[in-house]
Design an enzyme around this catalytic site. Structure first.
Site, PDB file in Angstrom:
ATOM      1  N   GLN A   1       2.321   6.087  -4.702  1.00 16.01           N
ATOM      2  CA  GLN A   1       2.853   6.980  -5.738  1.00 16.01           C
ATOM      3  C   GLN A   1       3.505   6.230  -6.890  1.00 16.01           C
ATOM      4  O   GLN A   1       4.216   6.821  -7.678  1.00 16.01           O
ATOM      5  CB  GLN A   1       3.865   7.952  -5.121  1.00 16.01           C
ATOM      6  CG  GLN A   1       3.280   9.319  -4.855  1.00 16.01           C
ATOM      7  CD  GLN A   1       3.262   9.638  -3.379  1.00 16.01           C
ATOM      8  OE1 GLN A   1       3.707   8.849  -2.562  1.00 16.01           O
ATOM      9  NE2 GLN A   1       2.749  10.795  -3.050  1.00 16.01           N
ATOM     10  N   THR A   2       3.265   4.935  -6.965  1.00 16.91           N
ATOM     11  CA  THR A   2       3.912   4.134  -7.993  1.00 16.91           C
ATOM     12  C   THR A   2       2.854   3.277  -8.691  1.00 16.91           C
ATOM     13  O   THR A   2       1.989   2.717  -8.010  1.00 16.91           O
ATOM     14  CB  THR A   2       4.983   3.220  -7.347  1.00 16.91           C
ATOM     15  OG1 THR A   2       5.830   4.037  -6.530  1.00 16.91           O
ATOM     16  CG2 THR A   2       5.830   2.528  -8.375  1.00 16.91           C
TER      17      THR A   2
ATOM     18  N   CYS B   1     -13.076   2.307 -15.022  1.00 21.37           N
ATOM     19  CA  CYS B   1     -13.436   3.723 -14.851  1.00 21.37           C
ATOM     20  C   CYS B   1     -12.155   4.555 -14.816  1.00 21.37           C
ATOM     21  O   CYS B   1     -11.839   5.232 -13.844  1.00 21.37           O
ATOM     22  CB  CYS B   1     -14.237   3.897 -13.562  1.00 21.37           C
ATOM     23  SG  CYS B   1     -15.088   5.468 -13.480  1.00 21.37           S
TER      24      CYS B   1
ATOM     25  N   ASP C   1      -8.875   6.922  -2.253  1.00 23.71           N
ATOM     26  CA  ASP C   1      -7.671   7.346  -2.975  1.00 23.71           C
ATOM     27  C   ASP C   1      -8.121   7.982  -4.286  1.00 23.71           C
ATOM     28  O   ASP C   1      -9.317   8.264  -4.463  1.00 23.71           O
ATOM     29  CB  ASP C   1      -6.716   6.152  -3.207  1.00 23.71           C
ATOM     30  CG  ASP C   1      -7.255   5.171  -4.239  1.00 23.71           C
ATOM     31  OD1 ASP C   1      -8.461   5.250  -4.578  1.00 23.71           O
ATOM     32  OD2 ASP C   1      -6.475   4.345  -4.735  1.00 23.71           O
TER      33      ASP C   1
ATOM     34  N   TYR D   1      -5.724   6.794   4.424  1.00 22.77           N
ATOM     35  CA  TYR D   1      -5.825   5.812   3.348  1.00 22.77           C
ATOM     36  C   TYR D   1      -5.159   4.488   3.758  1.00 22.77           C
ATOM     37  O   TYR D   1      -5.763   3.420   3.681  1.00 22.77           O
ATOM     38  CB  TYR D   1      -5.189   6.331   2.039  1.00 22.77           C
ATOM     39  CG  TYR D   1      -5.038   5.197   1.069  1.00 22.77           C
ATOM     40  CD1 TYR D   1      -6.120   4.771   0.318  1.00 22.77           C
ATOM     41  CD2 TYR D   1      -3.841   4.471   0.970  1.00 22.77           C
ATOM     42  CE1 TYR D   1      -6.024   3.670  -0.515  1.00 22.77           C
ATOM     43  CE2 TYR D   1      -3.728   3.369   0.148  1.00 22.77           C
ATOM     44  CZ  TYR D   1      -4.831   2.977  -0.591  1.00 22.77           C
ATOM     45  OH  TYR D   1      -4.742   1.887  -1.393  1.00 22.77           O
TER      46      TYR D   1
ATOM     47  N   CYS E   1     -18.770  -1.773 -17.782  1.00 24.04           N
ATOM     48  CA  CYS E   1     -18.802  -1.471 -16.345  1.00 24.04           C
ATOM     49  C   CYS E   1     -19.917  -2.247 -15.643  1.00 24.04           C
ATOM     50  O   CYS E   1     -21.078  -2.189 -16.059  1.00 24.04           O
ATOM     51  CB  CYS E   1     -19.011   0.028 -16.140  1.00 24.04           C
ATOM     52  SG  CYS E   1     -19.110   0.468 -14.395  1.00 24.04           S
TER      53      CYS E   1
ATOM     54  N   GLU F   1       0.827  -1.210   0.000  1.00 23.81           N
ATOM     55  CA  GLU F   1       0.000   0.000   0.000  1.00 23.81           C
ATOM     56  C   GLU F   1       0.857   1.253   0.000  1.00 23.81           C
ATOM     57  O   GLU F   1       0.542   2.233  -0.666  1.00 23.81           O
ATOM     58  CB  GLU F   1      -0.943   0.004   1.211  1.00 23.81           C
ATOM     59  CG  GLU F   1      -2.055  -1.023   1.131  1.00 23.81           C
ATOM     60  CD  GLU F   1      -2.987  -0.801  -0.063  1.00 23.81           C
ATOM     61  OE1 GLU F   1      -3.031   0.315  -0.598  1.00 23.81           O
ATOM     62  OE2 GLU F   1      -3.651  -1.767  -0.477  1.00 23.81           O
TER      63      GLU F   1
END
Ligand code: SF4
Length: 342
Positions: A48-49, A190, A141, A123, A200, A43
């Site tokens: 950021q990756t 999405c 997020d 988060y 969806c 997590e």
């Protein structure tokens, strides 16, 4: 949205999304475990990756530090070296500090307890407590924000609304799987651009499907342009490297560097070097600034050191690549020493 307050419609919505997740979830290593340590590492990395990039860093990190105890015992420099390339090094330093706290006091199992650990925000606390311990805590997020904004046609969803709505939608029976399902929908269907609403599983519930890209409106983030200078000093066995300080790069190593267009003189004076030759420029973006770095090169009377033995920042790896390219091209003509004593 009427279905949001209708328990039977809400149950249909949850069933549709969980069934889709069961058929379409990507098989990722951190989804094959309930080990809170492995889930936490994944997590933190994924904040950021991108998933495809995170896979390699995750495997390397778990192999080097398989649990809280091994991470807690490791010197910070080893942790940063293993993290190298994943960027945003504050995450690695926070994980390291967190492991030391956990090694001493144990790992809290609740959302509130996790939130008190260093570097853990809402988060991560929600993700780890729901996935590893089954606590009904909804994650929010970027993916969740986009999915919820579209589902409920909100152009500018506020944090309080997002938290409340995510919590209302959460499946109380299977909160960890639910959180991953919403994020997976945002990653695979999405998507920010050209969402595939035709595939969806919850399209019939979606108020934004006629014009999905209008939700949510993009958030503006200003990046300040900044000029800087870096100096590549080549010794007989490698380069001169400095330990970085400052919030973003603290604990990492890199080439002598100053911000400001006219910083070359101060760098030369710092090392007593009379002059340097320009090698080229490197661009590097941080969250709030876009750096343009003029890179110079000069010979150094000392040995220097092998950069592969130090945790280099992404910015410094770009400088190193530029230096190796430029020096490599020139090496035959000038007979100079290359890096690593080559
Ligand atoms: Fe997103 Fe389209 Fe599904 Fe709505 S219908 S949730 S916009 S993919």
């Amino acid at each position: 949205m009427p279905w949001l307050h209708d328990s039977r419609a809400l149950a249909r919505f949850r069933r549709a999304l969980l069934a889709w997740y069961g058929r379409n979830a990507r098989d990722l290593p951190w989804r094959r475990t309930t080990d809170p340590y492995a889930i936490l590492v994944s997590e933190v990395l994924l904040q950021q990756t991108r998933v495809e990039q995170a896979l390699g860093y995750y495997a390397r990190f778990i192999e080097a530090f398989p649990d809280f105890a091994s991470l807690a015992r490791a010197p910070e420099e080893d942790v940063l070296r293993v993290w190298a390339g994943a960027g945003y090094y504050r995450r690695a330093r926070n994980l390291h500090r967190l492991a030391q706290v956990v090694a001493e006091k144990g790992l809290p199992r609740s959302y509130e307890g996790l939130l008190r650990l260093p570097g853990i925000g809402p988060y991560t606390a929600a993700a780890v407590s729901s996935i590893a311990f089954g606590e009904p805590a909804a994650v929010v997020d970027g993916n969740v924000r986009r999915v919820l904004a579209r589902l409920l046609a909100q152009a500018d969803p506020k944090p309080g609304w997002l938290r409340e709505t995510a919590q209302r939608l959460l499946s109380p029976e299977d909160p960890g799987r639910w959180n991953q399902a919403v994020m997976e929908l945002g990653s695979l269907v999405c998507t920010p651009k050209v969402p595939t609403c035709g595939r969806c599983p919850v399209a019939s519930f979606c108020a934004g499907r006629d014009d999905p890209e209008s939700y949510p409106l993009p958030r503006k983030r200003a990046q300040r342009p900044v000029s800087a200078v870096a100096l590549v000093l080549r010794g007989s066995k490698g380069y001169v490297l400095e330990r970085r300080d400052g919030q973003a790069l603290s604990g990492l190593w890199g080439f002598p560097f100053v911000e400001g267009e006219d910083g070359l003189r101060s760098l030369l004076d710092r090392y007593g070097v009379p002059r340097a030759e320009p090698l080229g420029t490197v661009e590097h973006a941080f969250t709030h600034k876009q750096l343009t770095i003029a890179v110079y090169e000069a010979c150094w009377r000392g040995r220097g050191e092998d950069p592969s033995r130090r945790p280099l920042s992404a910015l410094d790896r770009k400088i190193l690549a530029l230096a190796r390219r430029a020096i490599g091209q020139d090496q035959g003509q000038r007979g100079v020493f290359g890096p690593d004593g080559a």
